[in-house]
Design an enzyme around this catalytic site. Sequence first.
Site, PDB file in Angstrom:
ATOM      1  N   SER A   1      -4.154 -46.365 -48.388  1.00 20.83           N
ATOM      2  CA  SER A   1      -3.141 -44.823 -48.678  1.00 20.83           C
ATOM      3  C   SER A   1      -2.411 -45.817 -50.128  1.00 20.83           C
ATOM      4  O   SER A   1      -2.053 -47.485 -50.537  1.00 20.83           O
ATOM      5  CB  SER A   1      -2.062 -44.654 -47.853  1.00 20.83           C
ATOM      6  OG  SER A   1      -0.915 -44.194 -48.292  1.00 20.83           O
TER       7      SER A   1
ATOM      8  N   TYR B   1       3.986 -47.458 -41.063  1.00 20.96           N
ATOM      9  CA  TYR B   1       2.567 -47.168 -41.527  1.00 20.96           C
ATOM     10  C   TYR B   1       2.161 -48.347 -42.565  1.00 20.96           C
ATOM     11  O   TYR B   1       0.994 -48.548 -43.057  1.00 20.96           O
ATOM     12  CB  TYR B   1       3.161 -45.849 -42.797  1.00 20.96           C
ATOM     13  CG  TYR B   1       1.864 -45.115 -43.343  1.00 20.96           C
ATOM     14  CD1 TYR B   1       0.945 -44.670 -42.110  1.00 20.96           C
ATOM     15  CD2 TYR B   1       1.763 -44.150 -44.502  1.00 20.96           C
ATOM     16  CE1 TYR B   1      -0.448 -43.684 -42.755  1.00 20.96           C
ATOM     17  CE2 TYR B   1       0.730 -43.770 -44.920  1.00 20.96           C
ATOM     18  CZ  TYR B   1      -0.312 -43.381 -44.196  1.00 20.96           C
ATOM     19  OH  TYR B   1      -0.874 -42.601 -44.910  1.00 20.96           O
TER      20      TYR B   1
END
Length: 249
Positions: A144, A157
């Site tokens: 990501s 995350y």
Amino acid sequence: MSNELQGTVALVTGASSGIGEATARALAAHGATVAVAARRKDRLDALAGEIGGLAIEADVTDREQAIATVERTASELGRLDIVINNAGVMLLGPIENAPMEEWERMVHLNVLGLLYTAHAALPHLLKAAEIGPRRVADIINISSVAGRVARRGSGVYNLSKFGIGAFSESLRQEVTGRHVRVALVEPGAVSTELTSHLRPEIREQTAQRLANIERLHADDIADAITYMVTRPRRMAVNEMLIRPTEQEM
Ligand SMILES: NC(=O)c1ccc[n+]([C@@H]2O[C@H](COP(=O)([O-])OP(=O)(O)OC[C@H]3O[C@@H](n4cnc5c(N)ncnc54)[C@H](OP(=O)(O)O)[C@@H]3O)[C@@H](O)[C@H]2O)c1
């Protein structure tokens, strides 16, 4: 339709929605036989029926199920050339007073699920790289922008995605000489179910943050992945960072 991946077998984890589902379709459209894995079997059955693939119901946070997913793909479809390590969850929010259960879910899936799958797949990929049809194999780990840029409210995350970036580069150096290409794809905001798992107040903040951005489509990422796995044997696209044009950070 094209047949650049004819004779190859691909495994896509997290293929019951979003980026994984779009990628499974795209790889099949290029001639690959695709195994699709996730927990929602009804969705997998529909997708596998559509693309002529193999549906595997699995929770990849369970080591035995992750291994069984890889082994079923290789034994039922005959080989394994391409792994898209895509299953992931994004549970945002401040570190202070965060529910530890959310951290555990992210680490178990984004890190351990990916590691179990990669470890089990490696012998098959090394073999596929030796024995045609392309004499090269691919493992693509879906990271990501959060694997490149840390942000407040995204600590664990970020940790999970930065971590798989480091792992991917280390693995790349170990196996690239044997023609297993290890790559990282780092999407920015893509319109999928990913934010549906956020706590309501965090979901609202995230929606506001992205309100003025035209998000990517899952097909945009599937396109990038298809580009990477259809390159000639001599060419390895190691990393692709793909943001919506309007996304600054
Ligand atoms: N959307 C974005 O903006 C964005 C941006 C950057 C990176 N990413 C990354 O892209 C990947 C795919 O996300 P997405 O956006 O396509 O979201 P999504 O639609 O929510 O897809 C997540 C997939 O993971 C599967 N999954 C969840 N838990 C699982 C488990 N324990 N075992 C096996 N499969 C599991 C889900 O299926 P089941 O629930 O059926 O198991 C689903 O198919 C993730 O790694 C995410 O971090 C997304």
